[in-house]
Design a protein around this motif. Structure first.
Motif, PDB file in Angstrom:
ATOM      1  N   ALA A  21       0.849  -1.206   0.000  1.00 34.90           N
ATOM      2  CA  ALA A  21       0.000   0.000   0.000  1.00 34.90           C
ATOM      3  C   ALA A  21       0.877   1.246   0.000  1.00 34.90           C
ATOM      4  N   ARG A  22       0.553   2.183  -0.875  1.00 35.64           N
ATOM      5  CA  ARG A  22       1.323   3.423  -0.957  1.00 35.64           C
ATOM      6  C   ARG A  22       0.447   4.626  -0.606  1.00 35.64           C
ATOM      7  N   SER A  23       1.120   5.741  -0.398  1.00 32.56           N
ATOM      8  CA  SER A  23       0.401   6.999  -0.142  1.00 32.56           C
ATOM      9  C   SER A  23       0.157   7.662  -1.496  1.00 32.56           C
ATOM     10  N   ASN A  24      -0.855   7.173  -2.197  1.00 30.19           N
ATOM     11  CA  ASN A  24      -1.106   7.609  -3.584  1.00 30.19           C
ATOM     12  C   ASN A  24      -1.336   9.106  -3.716  1.00 30.19           C
ATOM     13  N   ILE A  25      -0.865   9.632  -4.867  1.00 33.55           N
ATOM     14  CA  ILE A  25      -1.368  10.956  -5.252  1.00 33.55           C
ATOM     15  C   ILE A  25      -2.158  10.865  -6.565  1.00 33.55           C
ATOM     16  N   ARG A  26      -2.154   9.679  -7.164  1.00 30.85           N
ATOM     17  CA  ARG A  26      -3.026   9.445  -8.325  1.00 30.85           C
ATOM     18  C   ARG A  26      -3.975   8.315  -7.977  1.00 30.85           C
ATOM     19  N   PHE A  27      -5.185   8.437  -8.518  1.00 33.77           N
ATOM     20  CA  PHE A  27      -6.250   7.488  -8.169  1.00 33.77           C
ATOM     21  C   PHE A  27      -7.025   7.105  -9.414  1.00 33.77           C
ATOM     22  N   ALA A  28      -7.738   5.993  -9.329  1.00 28.27           N
ATOM     23  CA  ALA A  28      -8.621   5.597 -10.432  1.00 28.27           C
ATOM     24  C   ALA A  28      -9.752   6.615 -10.570  1.00 28.27           C
ATOM     25  N   ASP A  29     -10.273   6.723 -11.774  1.00 33.33           N
ATOM     26  CA  ASP A  29     -11.376   7.646 -12.043  1.00 33.33           C
ATOM     27  C   ASP A  29     -12.687   6.972 -11.615  1.00 33.33           C
ATOM     28  N   GLN A  30     -12.845   6.859 -10.334  1.00 35.40           N
ATOM     29  CA  GLN A  30     -13.983   6.120  -9.770  1.00 35.40           C
ATOM     30  C   GLN A  30     -14.337   6.799  -8.455  1.00 35.40           C
ATOM     31  N   PRO A  31     -15.616   7.146  -8.273  1.00 34.01           N
ATOM     32  CA  PRO A  31     -15.970   7.864  -7.049  1.00 34.01           C
ATOM     33  C   PRO A  31     -15.910   6.969  -5.808  1.00 34.01           C
ATOM     34  N   VAL A  32     -15.709   7.600  -4.671  1.00 29.96           N
ATOM     35  CA  VAL A  32     -15.773   6.907  -3.382  1.00 29.96           C
ATOM     36  C   VAL A  32     -16.982   7.484  -2.642  1.00 29.96           C
ATOM     37  N   THR A  33     -17.881   6.616  -2.207  1.00 21.92           N
ATOM     38  CA  THR A  33     -19.102   7.123  -1.579  1.00 21.92           C
ATOM     39  C   THR A  33     -18.913   7.259  -0.064  1.00 21.92           C
ATOM     40  N   MET A  34     -19.700   8.144   0.523  1.00 22.05           N
ATOM     41  CA  MET A  34     -19.671   8.294   1.975  1.00 22.05           C
ATOM     42  C   MET A  34     -20.273   7.056   2.647  1.00 22.05           C
ATOM     43  N   ASP A  35     -21.064   6.293   1.903  1.00 20.98           N
ATOM     44  CA  ASP A  35     -21.559   5.032   2.452  1.00 20.98           C
ATOM     45  C   ASP A  35     -20.394   4.076   2.725  1.00 20.98           C
ATOM     46  N   THR A  36     -19.438   4.053   1.808  1.00 22.13           N
ATOM     47  CA  THR A  36     -18.239   3.222   2.033  1.00 22.13           C
ATOM     48  C   THR A  36     -17.489   3.722   3.258  1.00 22.13           C
ATOM     49  N   ILE A  37     -17.366   5.036   3.391  1.00 26.97           N
ATOM     50  CA  ILE A  37     -16.649   5.603   4.545  1.00 26.97           C
ATOM     51  C   ILE A  37     -17.381   5.225   5.837  1.00 26.97           C
ATOM     52  N   THR A  38     -18.704   5.233   5.791  1.00 27.81           N
ATOM     53  CA  THR A  38     -19.494   4.841   6.964  1.00 27.81           C
ATOM     54  C   THR A  38     -19.193   3.396   7.358  1.00 27.81           C
ATOM     55  N   GLN A  39     -19.102   2.532   6.346  1.00 28.34           N
ATOM     56  CA  GLN A  39     -18.804   1.123   6.639  1.00 28.34           C
ATOM     57  C   GLN A  39     -17.393   0.962   7.203  1.00 28.34           C
ATOM     58  N   VAL A  40     -16.458   1.771   6.701  1.00 29.18           N
ATOM     59  CA  VAL A  40     -15.097   1.730   7.245  1.00 29.18           C
ATOM     60  C   VAL A  40     -15.109   2.212   8.696  1.00 29.18           C
ATOM     61  N   TRP A  41     -15.852   3.280   8.976  1.00 30.10           N
ATOM     62  CA  TRP A  41     -15.963   3.758  10.369  1.00 30.10           C
ATOM     63  C   TRP A  41     -16.476   2.646  11.284  1.00 30.10           C
ATOM     64  N   LEU A  56     -12.110  10.644  17.444  1.00 34.03           N
ATOM     65  CA  LEU A  56     -11.974  10.944  16.008  1.00 34.03           C
ATOM     66  C   LEU A  56     -13.339  11.234  15.395  1.00 34.03           C
ATOM     67  N   ARG A  57     -13.380  12.233  14.552  1.00 38.04           N
ATOM     68  CA  ARG A  57     -14.556  12.513  13.733  1.00 38.04           C
ATOM     69  C   ARG A  57     -14.084  12.664  12.298  1.00 38.04           C
ATOM     70  N   ILE A  58     -14.961  12.366  11.353  1.00 39.45           N
ATOM     71  CA  ILE A  58     -14.591  12.401   9.937  1.00 39.45           C
ATOM     72  C   ILE A  58     -15.564  13.304   9.195  1.00 39.45           C
ATOM     73  N   ALA A  91      -9.918  14.401   8.838  1.00 37.58           N
ATOM     74  CA  ALA A  91      -9.897  13.669  10.107  1.00 37.58           C
ATOM     75  C   ALA A  91      -9.766  14.722  11.201  1.00 37.58           C
ATOM     76  N   ALA A  92     -10.734  14.728  12.111  1.00 45.99           N
ATOM     77  CA  ALA A  92     -10.796  15.787  13.128  1.00 45.99           C
ATOM     78  C   ALA A  92     -10.907  15.172  14.519  1.00 45.99           C
ATOM     79  N   ARG A  93     -10.580  15.987  15.509  1.00 44.23           N
ATOM     80  CA  ARG A  93     -10.805  15.554  16.896  1.00 44.23           C
ATOM     81  C   ARG A  93     -12.048  16.278  17.410  1.00 44.23           C
ATOM     82  N   VAL A 138      -5.655   2.258   7.782  1.00 44.85           N
ATOM     83  CA  VAL A 138      -5.607   0.810   7.541  1.00 44.85           C
ATOM     84  C   VAL A 138      -6.997   0.290   7.162  1.00 44.85           C
ATOM     85  N   GLY A 139      -8.030   0.835   7.789  1.00 44.67           N
ATOM     86  CA  GLY A 139      -9.402   0.418   7.477  1.00 44.67           C
ATOM     87  C   GLY A 139      -9.799   0.787   6.055  1.00 44.67           C
ATOM     88  N   LEU A 140      -9.391   1.971   5.605  1.00 43.72           N
ATOM     89  CA  LEU A 140      -9.677   2.375   4.221  1.00 43.72           C
ATOM     90  C   LEU A 140      -8.972   1.430   3.251  1.00 43.72           C
TER      91      LEU A 140
END
Ligand SMILES: Cc1cc2nc3c(=O)[nH]c(=O)nc-3n(C[C@H](O)[C@H](O)[C@H](O)COP(=O)(O)O)c2cc1C
Length: 201
Positions: A21-41, A56-58, A91-93, A138-140
């Motif tokens: 896993a790398r700290s990408n600065i380029r990504f696939a042309d594919q959206p990421v939904t907040m539903d996915t983020i909710t599942q990761v949370w 933590l708050r997101i 990512a916020a406190r 790591v969860g993402l």
């Protein structure tokens, strides 16, 4: 004699979470939904925090306004990276994490102590929100996503623009997207050998 692998996850999982896993600065042309983020949370919220404070708050910068404010407060060298990210998370406190002690199991005594000591609250929230940010990265990755964390931005400016009426305070930006073959992050820098990082005392 070489010890047997101690890992309970398979090699692919270890590669996707860490070694590959790398700290990408380029990504696939594919959206990421907040539903996915909710599942990761809902996965990473189980990682441990001091006193189970879970500070933590997101914030997903999904509106044009939020996205523009993040861009405006990003360090010059980070702006093109922010622009290229399919999703930007802040990512916020939560500086009022003790308001949630009914859920997280904190005592009334601890809540009163935190209420009276805002500086301790900030320190506590910062330390544990950063700890949870590690779990979040790591969860993402476990959800097949690539992440680039960014610390280079004007936190006070961003907070004034986006969290003025909120006890949330920004810690780190996370640029999130699905990976491409070309991560854009350049050659990988070294890591500290176990011989220098671990000792028995
Ligand atoms: C807390 C934190 C702050 C970072 N801030 C920046 C930043 O402001 N700009 C940037 O381009 N990369 C930033 N990075 C990315 C790191 O440089 C990158 O994760 C590290 O070099 C490891 O890269 P790799 O995962 O590709 O091996 C940050 C990473 C972390 C964890």
């Amino acid at each position: 004699m070489v010890d047997m692998s101690p890992f309970i996850l398979d090699d692919l999982a270890l590669e996707r979470l860490f070694t590959g896993a790398r700290s990408n600065i380029r990504f696939a042309d594919q959206p990421v939904t907040m539903d996915t983020i909710t599942q990761v949370w809902d996965l990473i919220k189980w990682g441990p925090t001091a006193n189970n404070t879970v500070p933590l708050r997101i914030a997903g910068a999904t509106s044009p306004h939020a996205r523009a404010r993040v861009l405006a407060h990003a360090a010059e060298g980070n702006r093109a990276k922010v622009e290229a990210a399919p999703l930007v998370l802040i990512a916020a406190r939560d500086e009022r994490f003790h308001d949630h002690f009914g859920v997280t199991g904190g005592t009334d005594t601890a809540a009163a102590r935190f209420e009276g000591d805002p500086e301790a609250r900030t320190r506590f929230a910062h330390t544990n929100a950063m700890l949870q940010t590690g779990y979040l990265i790591v969860g993402l990755r476990a959800a097949g996503l690539a992440v680039r964390p960014l610390g280079g931005f004007n936190r006070a400016g961003l907070d004034a623009d986006l969290f003025a009426d909120s006890p949330w305070r920004s810690e780190v930006l996370l640029l999130v997207g699905y990976p491409t073959d070309d991560h854009g992050a350049g050659d990988r820098k070294g890591r500290i050998d176990a011989a220098d990082a671990i000792k028995e005392i």
